[in-house]
Design a protein around this motif. Structure first.
Motif, PDB file in Angstrom:
ATOM      1  N   THR A   9       0.818  -1.211   0.000  1.00 16.00           N
ATOM      2  CA  THR A   9       0.000   0.000   0.000  1.00 16.00           C
ATOM      3  C   THR A   9       0.853   1.264   0.000  1.00 16.00           C
ATOM      4  O   THR A   9       0.330   2.361  -0.224  1.00 16.00           O
ATOM      5  CB  THR A   9      -0.957   0.032   1.208  1.00 16.00           C
ATOM      6  N   SER A  61     -10.915   2.862  -2.560  1.00 13.81           N
ATOM      7  CA  SER A  61     -10.807   2.082  -1.333  1.00 13.81           C
ATOM      8  C   SER A  61     -10.256   2.914  -0.182  1.00 13.81           C
ATOM      9  O   SER A  61      -9.257   3.612  -0.337  1.00 13.81           O
ATOM     10  CB  SER A  61      -9.897   0.867  -1.549  1.00 13.81           C
ATOM     11  N   GLU A  94      -8.712   1.688   2.161  1.00 17.83           N
ATOM     12  CA  GLU A  94      -7.481   1.007   2.544  1.00 17.83           C
ATOM     13  C   GLU A  94      -6.295   1.458   1.698  1.00 17.83           C
ATOM     14  O   GLU A  94      -5.181   0.957   1.871  1.00 17.83           O
ATOM     15  CB  GLU A  94      -7.653  -0.512   2.378  1.00 17.83           C
ATOM     16  N   MET A 116     -11.349  -7.144   1.516  1.00 19.09           N
ATOM     17  CA  MET A 116     -11.458  -5.902   2.274  1.00 19.09           C
ATOM     18  C   MET A 116     -11.194  -4.693   1.396  1.00 19.09           C
ATOM     19  O   MET A 116     -11.902  -3.683   1.448  1.00 19.09           O
ATOM     20  CB  MET A 116     -10.465  -5.931   3.447  1.00 19.09           C
ATOM     21  N   SER A 132     -14.718  -2.619   0.418  1.00 19.04           N
ATOM     22  CA  SER A 132     -14.805  -1.337   1.122  1.00 19.04           C
ATOM     23  C   SER A 132     -15.000  -0.165   0.163  1.00 19.04           C
ATOM     24  O   SER A 132     -15.295   0.948   0.593  1.00 19.04           O
ATOM     25  CB  SER A 132     -13.558  -1.113   1.975  1.00 19.04           C
ATOM     26  N   SER A 165     -17.083   2.757  11.749  1.00 22.42           N
ATOM     27  CA  SER A 165     -15.818   2.031  11.712  1.00 22.42           C
ATOM     28  C   SER A 165     -14.744   2.829  10.970  1.00 22.42           C
ATOM     29  O   SER A 165     -15.007   3.335   9.876  1.00 22.42           O
ATOM     30  CB  SER A 165     -15.990   0.673  11.025  1.00 22.42           C
ATOM     31  N   PRO A 166     -13.522   2.922  11.521  1.00 20.43           N
ATOM     32  CA  PRO A 166     -12.444   3.607  10.809  1.00 20.43           C
ATOM     33  C   PRO A 166     -11.951   2.824   9.601  1.00 20.43           C
ATOM     34  O   PRO A 166     -11.186   3.341   8.796  1.00 20.43           O
ATOM     35  CB  PRO A 166     -11.338   3.721  11.872  1.00 20.43           C
ATOM     36  N   GLU A 167     -12.367   1.575   9.472  1.00 24.95           N
ATOM     37  CA  GLU A 167     -12.005   0.769   8.313  1.00 24.95           C
ATOM     38  C   GLU A 167     -12.958   1.004   7.141  1.00 24.95           C
ATOM     39  O   GLU A 167     -12.783   0.412   6.073  1.00 24.95           O
ATOM     40  CB  GLU A 167     -12.014  -0.720   8.676  1.00 24.95           C
ATOM     41  N   SER A 168     -13.956   1.845   7.346  1.00 26.53           N
ATOM     42  CA  SER A 168     -14.946   2.141   6.313  1.00 26.53           C
ATOM     43  C   SER A 168     -14.972   3.632   6.026  1.00 26.53           C
ATOM     44  O   SER A 168     -14.685   4.458   6.894  1.00 26.53           O
ATOM     45  CB  SER A 168     -16.332   1.681   6.773  1.00 26.53           C
ATOM     46  N   LYS A 169     -15.333   3.983   4.792  1.00 23.00           N
ATOM     47  CA  LYS A 169     -15.596   5.383   4.477  1.00 23.00           C
ATOM     48  C   LYS A 169     -16.903   5.790   5.148  1.00 23.00           C
ATOM     49  O   LYS A 169     -17.718   4.937   5.486  1.00 23.00           O
ATOM     50  CB  LYS A 169     -15.708   5.563   2.955  1.00 23.00           C
ATOM     51  N   GLU A 198      -8.084   6.927   3.457  1.00 22.91           N
ATOM     52  CA  GLU A 198      -8.749   6.896   4.755  1.00 22.91           C
ATOM     53  C   GLU A 198      -9.172   8.277   5.213  1.00 22.91           C
ATOM     54  O   GLU A 198     -10.170   8.432   5.902  1.00 22.91           O
ATOM     55  CB  GLU A 198      -7.801   6.283   5.804  1.00 22.91           C
TER      56      GLU A 198
END
Length: 223
Positions: free
Chosen positions: A78, A86, A88, A194, A198, A206-210, A221
């Protein structure tokens, strides 16, 4: 204490559930091992004997090395590759490499780690410390898997009146790579899912989601 618990709730949750899962694996593994022993006319062993055996060690190590490989690849890849839409992914490949964006050297801010303000090797090591740690744990757990796997594999061979093999022979065997690729493919599929899902799906809070209403094409992010 309450402040400590609330401020570290996420790591404490995963630590406790990890220990519970490890304990569950050891109990279930002992039961399975003893069932196999009885079926083959052998003698059951205690829980303590099983958790210190090569059979338990190889199962734990092979899972750990695949997990840390997942994190290692995700951290490194990444840094260079982008997935449009994404959370991520970074917004563009060059992001984060300059001293200003990294807040290192003269761009360090109040509260920055001391090694971020340093020069030369110290700053370089600290700037890559997360990847280095994940890589080290991956290599060590891979080695642990290979050593414990050799012992477990040879135990099976001796029970079948076959000659044992050396470490190098086991590392080149189908048993080793079947175990290894079995775990790698599942971890890589999870990361792929993921990254892609996403883009289009959301999880409120959730911080893992927009954010739920963020457009699909929004990348990164920090939206």
């Amino acid at each position: 204490m309450r402040r400590f618990l609330s401020g570290n709730a996420l790591s404490l949750f995963f630590l406790i559930t990890f220990l519970l899962a490890l304990a569950g694996q050891s109990l279930a593994g002992t039961a399975e091992y003893n069932d196999q022993q009885l079926a083959e006319g052998g003698t059951p062993i205690s829980w303590a004997a099983f958790v210190t055996s090569s059979d338990f060690a190889v199962n734990v190590a092979e899972n750990w090395q695949s997990e840390y490989l997942q994190f290692l690849l995700f951290i490194l890849i990444t840094a260079w590759l982008v997935q449009r839409g994404s959370p991520e992914s970074k917004k563009h490949p060059e992001q984060g490499f300059s001293e200003e964006e990294s807040r290192t050297g003269r761009y360090a801010v109040p509260g920055s780690p001391a090694w971020a303000r340093a020069t030369g090797l110290r700053r370089h090591l600290y700037g890559n410390s997360l990847g280095l740690l994940m890589g080290a744990v991956f290599v060590l757990s891979w080695l642990a898997q290979s050593v414990a796997g050799t012992a477990a594999y040879n135990r099976q061979r001796l029970a079948q009146l076959q000659d044992p093999v050396g470490w190098d022979g086991y590392v080149m065997s189908g048993d080793f790579w079947n175990r290894t690729f079995q775990n790698w493919q599942s971890e890589l599929l999870a990361v792929l899912s993921m990254v892609v899902f996403s883009i289009y799906l959301r999880q409120r809070g959730s911080p893992e989601s927009k954010p739920v209403g963020e457009p699909h094409e929004t990348t990164g992010e920090n939206t």
